[in-house]
Design a protein around this motif. Structure first.
Motif, mmCIF file in Angstrom:
data_model
loop_
_atom_site.group_PDB
_atom_site.id
_atom_site.type_symbol
_atom_site.label_atom_id
_atom_site.label_comp_id
_atom_site.label_asym_id
_atom_site.label_seq_id
_atom_site.Cartn_x
_atom_site.Cartn_y
_atom_site.Cartn_z
ATOM 1 N N TYR A 171 -5.505 4.790 -4.305
ATOM 2 C CA TYR A 171 -6.479 5.882 -4.345
ATOM 3 C C TYR A 171 -7.319 5.870 -5.609
ATOM 4 C CZ TYR A 171 -4.918 7.767 0.037
ATOM 5 O OH TYR A 171 -4.645 7.915 1.369
ATOM 6 N N ALA A 172 -6.787 5.358 -6.713
ATOM 7 C CA ALA A 172 -7.596 5.249 -7.942
ATOM 8 C C ALA A 172 -8.792 4.335 -7.695
ATOM 9 C CB ALA A 172 -6.745 4.725 -9.097
ATOM 10 N N LYS B 105 -0.563 8.539 -11.358
ATOM 11 C CA LYS B 105 -2.004 8.598 -11.081
ATOM 12 C C LYS B 105 -2.864 8.343 -12.317
ATOM 13 C CE LYS B 105 -1.990 11.261 -6.810
ATOM 14 N NZ LYS B 105 -2.361 12.529 -6.169
ATOM 15 N N GLU C 167 -11.249 5.977 -5.253
ATOM 16 C CA GLU C 167 -11.995 7.061 -5.898
ATOM 17 C C GLU C 167 -13.101 6.522 -6.797
ATOM 18 O OE1 GLU C 167 -11.132 10.218 -9.426
ATOM 19 O OE2 GLU C 167 -9.712 10.236 -7.752
ATOM 20 N N GLY D 198 -3.027 4.653 -12.832
ATOM 21 C CA GLY D 198 -3.879 4.023 -11.829
ATOM 22 C C GLY D 198 -5.350 4.141 -12.182
ATOM 23 N N LEU D 199 -5.765 5.307 -12.624
ATOM 24 C CA LEU D 199 -7.167 5.520 -13.003
ATOM 25 C C LEU D 199 -7.527 4.730 -14.258
ATOM 26 C CD1 LEU D 199 -7.398 9.345 -12.284
ATOM 27 C CD2 LEU D 199 -8.596 7.517 -11.038
ATOM 28 N N TRP E 107 3.610 2.660 -6.203
ATOM 29 C CA TRP E 107 2.248 2.266 -6.559
ATOM 30 C C TRP E 107 1.246 2.495 -5.436
ATOM 31 C CZ3 TRP E 107 -0.083 2.441 -10.718
ATOM 32 C CH2 TRP E 107 -1.172 1.646 -11.062
ATOM 33 N N ASP F 6 2.673 11.036 -8.292
ATOM 34 C CA ASP F 6 1.698 11.836 -9.037
ATOM 35 C C ASP F 6 1.727 11.518 -10.528
ATOM 36 O OD1 ASP F 6 0.682 13.126 -6.821
ATOM 37 O OD2 ASP F 6 2.030 14.857 -7.008
ATOM 38 N N VAL G 28 0.009 5.161 -3.700
ATOM 39 C CA VAL G 28 -1.012 6.191 -3.922
ATOM 40 C C VAL G 28 -1.733 6.006 -5.255
ATOM 41 C CG1 VAL G 28 -1.387 8.669 -4.246
ATOM 42 C CG2 VAL G 28 0.038 7.859 -2.353
ATOM 43 N N PRO G 29 -1.022 5.895 -6.379
ATOM 44 C CA PRO G 29 -1.747 5.805 -7.662
ATOM 45 C C PRO G 29 -2.667 4.594 -7.767
ATOM 46 C CG PRO G 29 0.597 6.165 -8.032
ATOM 47 C CD PRO G 29 0.422 5.921 -6.568
#
Length: 193
Positions: free
Chosen positions: A104-105, A57, A108, A60-61, A98, A54, A100-101
């Motif tokens: 998923y970035a 994240k 999304e 990542g974005l 890495w 988390d 999820v971040p």
């Protein structure tokens, strides 16, 4: 909260104008971004790593947004992948931070992306290069989009650092001809077909 201090980022952009045979109607663009961050888990064993995803994240974005900008916007981006590399003092499991971040970035920001984001993980020191696998964003069975992009940083990852990478592509390999599911046949229902 672990401290993933960001040391630097680098962008890589490729416009492939020719690859044997006739020239394509338009070049294929691949781009990648890497970030070098402090590894707060280096040098010891931490039982709970999962919650630290988390904390990554926002990175990542941020990386995804810069990568989409380097691609000239989101239109037509139909391939993606991610990779991570851990330096001395770390363990391979730290690269899994890495998943999820990074994945998923991109999913999304690209909207309706259905396919799992291909990934590679590796241990290595300063100057180590890593291949970022690429696949179609909506269907894992689209062979024309199986690819990879090699990246590396001359001064990283240093001891107690992590290198996180994202890559995107627009279009299939130049002159793809290995059959399989065609991009225009993708249903995009389950991430496979």
């Amino acid at each position: 909260m672990p401290d993933f201090t960001l040391r630097k980022t680098m962008l890589f952009i490729e416009d492939i104008h020719h690859d044997g045979g006739p020239a394509p109607a338009q070049p294929r663009r691949r781009a990648a971004i890497v970030a070098l961050v402090r590894n707060p888990f280096a040098g010891g064993h931490t039982a709970d790593l999962q919650s630290a995803m988390d904390d990554l994240k926002p990175l990542g974005l941020q990386m995804t947004d810069r990568l989409i900008e380097a691609m000239g916007g989101p239109d037509g981006i139909d391939g993606y992948g991610k990779a991570s590399l851990v330096g001395e003092g770390g363990e391979l499991e730290h690269t899994a931070l890495w998943h999820v971040p990074g994945g998923y970035a991109m999913r999304e920001r690209l909207g309706e992306a259905k396919a799992i984001v291909p990934s590679s993980m590796k241990m290595g020191g300063v100057g180590t290069r890593i291949d970022i696998p690429l696949g179609h964003i909506n269907a894992a069975y689209v062979r024309s989009h199986f690819d990879g992009m090699e990246v590396g940083v001359p001064d990283g990852p240093r001891a107690q650092e992590l290198l996180f990478a994202l890559a995107m592509a627009r279009g299939p390999r130049i002159h793809h001809r290995m059959g399989g599911l065609q991009a225009e046949e993708v249903k995009g229902e389950d991430g496979l077909r």
